[in-house]
Write a protein that holds these residues in place. Structure first.
Motif, PDB file in Angstrom:
ATOM      1  N   ALA A 327     -56.023  43.938  20.325  1.00  0.00           N
ATOM      2  CA  ALA A 327     -55.086  45.075  20.288  1.00  0.00           C
ATOM      3  C   ALA A 327     -55.102  46.084  19.143  1.00  0.00           C
ATOM      4  CB  ALA A 327     -53.671  44.632  20.302  1.00  0.00           C
ATOM      5  N   SER A 328     -55.217  47.072  19.160  1.00  0.00           N
ATOM      6  CA  SER A 328     -55.345  48.127  17.883  1.00  0.00           C
ATOM      7  C   SER A 328     -54.349  47.960  17.098  1.00  0.00           C
ATOM      8  CB  SER A 328     -55.849  49.581  18.322  1.00  0.00           C
ATOM      9  OG  SER A 328     -55.043  50.185  19.252  1.00  0.00           O
ATOM     10  N   LEU A 329     -54.453  48.688  15.719  1.00  0.00           N
ATOM     11  CA  LEU A 329     -53.240  49.195  14.892  1.00  0.00           C
ATOM     12  C   LEU A 329     -53.103  50.626  15.174  1.00  0.00           C
ATOM     13  CD1 LEU A 329     -53.719  46.903  11.938  1.00  0.00           C
ATOM     14  CD2 LEU A 329     -51.897  46.476  14.021  1.00  0.00           C
ATOM     15  N   ARG A 330     -52.005  51.077  14.980  1.00  0.00           N
ATOM     16  CA  ARG A 330     -51.802  52.553  14.693  1.00  0.00           C
ATOM     17  C   ARG A 330     -50.925  52.837  13.399  1.00  0.00           C
ATOM     18  NH1 ARG A 330     -49.306  55.531  19.958  1.00  0.00           N
ATOM     19  NH2 ARG A 330     -47.789  53.748  20.037  1.00  0.00           N
ATOM     20  N   THR A 331     -51.217  54.024  12.861  1.00  0.00           N
ATOM     21  CA  THR A 331     -50.451  54.163  11.688  1.00  0.00           C
ATOM     22  C   THR A 331     -48.891  54.224  12.173  1.00  0.00           C
ATOM     23  OG1 THR A 331     -52.066  55.478  10.548  1.00  0.00           O
ATOM     24  CG2 THR A 331     -50.037  55.976  10.007  1.00  0.00           C
ATOM     25  N   GLY A 332     -48.025  53.706  11.364  1.00  0.00           N
ATOM     26  CA  GLY A 332     -46.639  53.659  11.742  1.00  0.00           C
ATOM     27  C   GLY A 332     -46.290  52.435  12.743  1.00  0.00           C
ATOM     28  N   ASP A 333     -47.101  51.708  13.004  1.00  0.00           N
ATOM     29  CA  ASP A 333     -46.665  50.473  13.749  1.00  0.00           C
ATOM     30  C   ASP A 333     -45.891  49.402  12.547  1.00  0.00           C
ATOM     31  OD1 ASP A 333     -48.227  50.636  15.934  1.00  0.00           O
ATOM     32  OD2 ASP A 333     -49.883  49.181  15.467  1.00  0.00           O
ATOM     33  N   LEU A 334     -44.860  48.771  13.363  1.00  0.00           N
ATOM     34  CA  LEU A 334     -43.859  48.166  12.653  1.00  0.00           C
ATOM     35  C   LEU A 334     -43.875  46.697  13.180  1.00  0.00           C
ATOM     36  CD1 LEU A 334     -41.211  48.101  10.852  1.00  0.00           C
ATOM     37  CD2 LEU A 334     -39.923  48.547  12.643  1.00  0.00           C
ATOM     38  N   TYR A 335     -43.828  45.555  12.448  1.00  0.00           N
ATOM     39  CA  TYR A 335     -43.472  44.453  13.083  1.00  0.00           C
ATOM     40  C   TYR A 335     -42.595  43.794  12.138  1.00  0.00           C
ATOM     41  CZ  TYR A 335     -47.540  42.569   9.944  1.00  0.00           C
ATOM     42  OH  TYR A 335     -48.333  42.214   8.870  1.00  0.00           O
ATOM     43  N   GLY A 336     -41.747  42.965  12.832  1.00  0.00           N
ATOM     44  CA  GLY A 336     -40.694  42.134  11.963  1.00  0.00           C
ATOM     45  C   GLY A 336     -40.833  40.563  11.736  1.00  0.00           C
ATOM     46  N   SER A 337     -40.592  40.045  10.859  1.00  0.00           N
ATOM     47  CA  SER A 337     -40.621  38.632  10.518  1.00  0.00           C
ATOM     48  C   SER A 337     -40.156  37.824  11.412  1.00  0.00           C
ATOM     49  CB  SER A 337     -40.492  38.332   9.141  1.00  0.00           C
ATOM     50  OG  SER A 337     -38.925  38.572   8.903  1.00  0.00           O
ATOM     51  N   GLY A 338     -38.936  38.367  12.172  1.00  0.00           N
ATOM     52  CA  GLY A 338     -38.015  37.310  12.690  1.00  0.00           C
ATOM     53  C   GLY A 338     -36.958  37.083  11.859  1.00  0.00           C
ATOM     54  N   THR A 339     -36.068  36.237  12.074  1.00  0.00           N
ATOM     55  CA  THR A 339     -34.651  35.866  11.459  1.00  0.00           C
ATOM     56  C   THR A 339     -35.346  35.084  10.362  1.00  0.00           C
ATOM     57  OG1 THR A 339     -33.486  35.692  13.537  1.00  0.00           O
ATOM     58  CG2 THR A 339     -32.606  34.821  11.364  1.00  0.00           C
ATOM     59  N   VAL A 340     -34.716  35.629   9.108  1.00  0.00           N
ATOM     60  CA  VAL A 340     -35.106  34.602   7.924  1.00  0.00           C
ATOM     61  C   VAL A 340     -34.126  33.750   7.505  1.00  0.00           C
ATOM     62  CG1 VAL A 340     -35.617  34.738   5.181  1.00  0.00           C
ATOM     63  CG2 VAL A 340     -36.264  36.736   6.916  1.00  0.00           C
ATOM     64  N   SER A 341     -34.287  32.498   7.648  1.00  0.00           N
ATOM     65  CA  SER A 341     -33.352  31.432   7.424  1.00  0.00           C
ATOM     66  C   SER A 341     -33.977  30.251   6.446  1.00  0.00           C
ATOM     67  CB  SER A 341     -32.974  30.738   8.550  1.00  0.00           C
ATOM     68  OG  SER A 341     -32.198  31.778   9.413  1.00  0.00           O
ATOM     69  N   GLY A 342     -33.024  29.674   5.654  1.00  0.00           N
ATOM     70  CA  GLY A 342     -33.681  28.644   4.896  1.00  0.00           C
ATOM     71  C   GLY A 342     -32.958  27.237   5.344  1.00  0.00           C
ATOM     72  N   PRO A 343     -33.233  26.036   4.513  1.00  0.00           N
ATOM     73  CA  PRO A 343     -33.009  24.942   4.742  1.00  0.00           C
ATOM     74  C   PRO A 343     -31.514  24.624   4.928  1.00  0.00           C
ATOM     75  CG  PRO A 343     -33.884  24.781   2.711  1.00  0.00           C
ATOM     76  CD  PRO A 343     -34.201  26.212   3.235  1.00  0.00           C
ATOM     77  N   ASP A 344     -30.854  25.473   4.099  1.00  0.00           N
ATOM     78  CA  ASP A 344     -29.025  25.297   4.265  1.00  0.00           C
ATOM     79  C   ASP A 344     -28.417  25.928   5.179  1.00  0.00           C
ATOM     80  OD1 ASP A 344     -26.393  24.943   3.868  1.00  0.00           O
ATOM     81  OD2 ASP A 344     -26.737  24.553   1.711  1.00  0.00           O
ATOM     82  N   ARG A 345     -28.450  25.599   6.578  1.00  0.00           N
ATOM     83  CA  ARG A 345     -27.968  26.225   7.843  1.00  0.00           C
ATOM     84  C   ARG A 345     -26.595  27.000   7.365  1.00  0.00           C
ATOM     85  NH1 ARG A 345     -24.169  25.954  11.586  1.00  0.00           N
ATOM     86  NH2 ARG A 345     -23.353  24.203  11.171  1.00  0.00           N
ATOM     87  N   LEU A 346     -25.746  26.500   6.561  1.00  0.00           N
ATOM     88  CA  LEU A 346     -24.224  27.295   6.338  1.00  0.00           C
ATOM     89  C   LEU A 346     -24.265  28.208   5.314  1.00  0.00           C
ATOM     90  CD1 LEU A 346     -22.030  23.961   6.501  1.00  0.00           C
ATOM     91  CD2 LEU A 346     -22.415  25.580   8.137  1.00  0.00           C
ATOM     92  N   THR A 347     -25.429  28.385   4.607  1.00  0.00           N
ATOM     93  CA  THR A 347     -25.347  29.374   3.485  1.00  0.00           C
ATOM     94  C   THR A 347     -26.540  30.189   3.391  1.00  0.00           C
ATOM     95  OG1 THR A 347     -26.383  27.921   1.849  1.00  0.00           O
ATOM     96  CG2 THR A 347     -24.254  28.122   1.895  1.00  0.00           C
ATOM     97  N   GLN A 348     -27.591  29.777   4.307  1.00  0.00           N
ATOM     98  CA  GLN A 348     -29.099  30.444   4.230  1.00  0.00           C
ATOM     99  C   GLN A 348     -29.380  30.846   5.703  1.00  0.00           C
ATOM    100  OE1 GLN A 348     -31.502  27.656   2.255  1.00  0.00           O
ATOM    101  NE2 GLN A 348     -31.063  28.510   0.289  1.00  0.00           N
ATOM    102  N   SER A 349     -28.763  30.992   6.488  1.00  0.00           N
ATOM    103  CA  SER A 349     -28.831  31.264   7.814  1.00  0.00           C
ATOM    104  C   SER A 349     -29.096  33.148   8.050  1.00  0.00           C
ATOM    105  CB  SER A 349     -28.146  30.790   9.042  1.00  0.00           C
ATOM    106  OG  SER A 349     -28.409  29.357   8.852  1.00  0.00           O
ATOM    107  N   GLY A 350     -29.781  33.624   8.743  1.00  0.00           N
ATOM    108  CA  GLY A 350     -29.860  35.010   8.581  1.00  0.00           C
ATOM    109  C   GLY A 350     -29.305  35.601  10.100  1.00  0.00           C
ATOM    110  N   CYS A 351     -28.627  34.636  10.707  1.00  0.00           N
ATOM    111  CA  CYS A 351     -27.963  35.100  12.223  1.00  0.00           C
ATOM    112  C   CYS A 351     -26.723  34.483  12.331  1.00  0.00           C
ATOM    113  CB  CYS A 351     -28.951  35.277  13.148  1.00  0.00           C
ATOM    114  SG  CYS A 351     -29.157  33.605  13.709  1.00  0.00           S
ATOM    115  N   LEU A 352     -25.845  35.143  12.858  1.00  0.00           N
ATOM    116  CA  LEU A 352     -24.471  34.381  13.351  1.00  0.00           C
ATOM    117  C   LEU A 352     -24.722  33.200  14.290  1.00  0.00           C
ATOM    118  CD1 LEU A 352     -22.235  37.675  13.659  1.00  0.00           C
ATOM    119  CD2 LEU A 352     -22.045  35.724  11.596  1.00  0.00           C
TER     120      LEU A 352
END
Length: 408
Positions: A327-352
């Motif tokens: 696959a080629s890249l184009r100027t303006g391509d955007l890619y997301g990391s996916g939800t950022v979460s840490g080891p403490d689920r109750l304080t470091q989760s990036g989604c509800l």
């Protein structure tokens, strides 16, 4: 969108070591979109400054979007950044600075393709335990490649754009058949977006880990709004469709990679051997992790602080895998990391979905409990990174308010 209100002291996160790029209009010429550079609580008209000060890069900075500058390549990015820093610190740019409060900010680049990944081991593990309690939380491929899907670039919107509750098919496990209507389980995903500048050829060998900096212009905070009830029903067996096609919000500011040098860090230890094209332990491959501290606020109240340093897969590995098949890249391509979460689920989760454990453990707010988002709720993502000399580098906020679904 108008420039948002920000926490006290936020202007100090946008000094000469940061200089994120955006696109703005101002009351003096409301129809004229200009490339801007944030400097404390002001915004530099980069094109006007470059023209007046005789910059050889004036043509790149007088366009109505960032795409031309992004396509110019890393040498140009570094040269322009050095010019901007000099102009701002020696006062030459002062006549071309505007109050940020009087600016209207726009989507800063023309989005080409959009890909979203699933790069947090903590997030993937939590969802695996939630949905497959009797099986291993991670599927067999997860530590061998960065899992992702192709999203919808046409619904990437700038911060401040209202998010209309989507409609689609829903089928709770207890219902005999699906129904159609507004999502009842609207969620967020706190992510980091990577913005591609330099393109690549289709059918090539892919962008190697060592070439990440040559192609990625910068990063932006990203909220991948998600309808969990639609996702659960339509994702059998394929990936997200209507559940994630209605809106993806990004910050109006793109932070250059060169502003994040002090934030570079080693990613988590690899406990499964990687194939050579993804092996970030190989000689000559620089650390691909980033020490970014994110904050998620719901209606002004902090509900989570996910650490990006905990992400298993790096931006360089995501790019390498995304292009490995030709696959080629184009100027303006955007890619997301996916939800950022840490080891403490109750304080470091990036989604509800994680924070409330699928709705079973509501989040307590001063205005009531939340399992998923209600109409009128406003979500804001913010963040910062370590900078040189103990300073902090701010990431531009991304905000969205939920509006009711359209009438049938």
């Amino acid at each position: 969108m108008s420039a948002p209100d920000e926490p006290t002291g936020a202007a100090g996160l946008f000094g000469p070591d940061n200089l994120p790029y955006g696109l703005f209009t101002h009351a003096d010429a409301p129809g004229h979109r200009r490339i801007g550079v944030r400097y404390h609580d002001r915004i530099l008209d980069a094109g006007a400054a470059a023209t007046a000060l005789g910059s050889p890069h004036a043509d790149l900075l007088t366009r109505p979007s960032l795409n031309a500058l992004m396509a110019a390549g890393r040498a140009a990015w570094q040269a322009v950044r050095a010019e901007l820093r000099d102009w701002l610190t020696d006062g030459a740019a002062d006549p071309y600075l505007h109050p940020l409060a009087g600016a209207t900010l726009h989507l800063p680049f023309d989005v080409a393709d959009y890909v979203d990944f699933y790069a947090s081991e903590h997030h993937a593990t939590n969802l695996g335990r939630l949905f497959r309690p009797d099986s291993a939380p991670l599927l067999p491929n997860w530590k061998h490649l960065p899992v992702g899907y192709h999203g919808r670039s046409g619904t990437v919107v700038v911060s401040g754009t209202p998010v209309v509750r989507p409609r689609g098919q829903r089928k709770p496990p207890t219902d005999p058949a699906p129904s159609f209507g507004p999502s009842r389980r609207l969620d967020i995903e706190a992510e980091l977006g990577f913005v591609v500048g330099m393109p690549s050829a289709q059918g090539g060998a892919g962008v190697g880990l060592r070439d990440f900096r040559e192609h990625v212009f910068g990063v932006t905070l990203l909220n991948d709004w998600s309808a969990r009830d639609l996702q659960g029903w339509e994702g059998q067996p394929l990936g997200p469709h209507l559940a994630k096609s209605f809106a993806t919000s990004v910050s109006p500011w793109i932070t250059p990679l060169d502003a994040l040098e002090a934030a570079r860090t080693a990613p988590p230890a690899r406990d499964v051997p990687l194939l050579p094209y993804l092996d970030d332990g190989a000689d000559g491959v620089e650390p691909g992790g980033l020490d970014l501290r994110l904050t998620v606020r719901l209606n002004g109240h902090t509900i989570a602080e996910p650490p990006f340093s905990a992400m298993y897969w790096t931006g360089a590995q995501m790019l390498a895998h995304m292009t490995a098949g030709g696959a080629s890249l184009r100027t303006g391509d955007l890619y997301g990391s996916g939800t950022v979460s840490g080891p403490d689920r109750l304080t470091q989760s990036g989604c509800l979905q994680e924070l409330t454990w699928g709705g079973a453990e509501p989040v307590e707010l001063p205005d009531g409990k939340r399992t998923f988002l209600e109409d009128g709720d406003e979500v804001t993502l913010s963040g910062w990174a370590p900078g040189p000399g103990g300073e902090r580098i701010g990431l531009g906020e991304v905000t969205g308010r939920v509006r009711p679904a359209p009438a049938a």
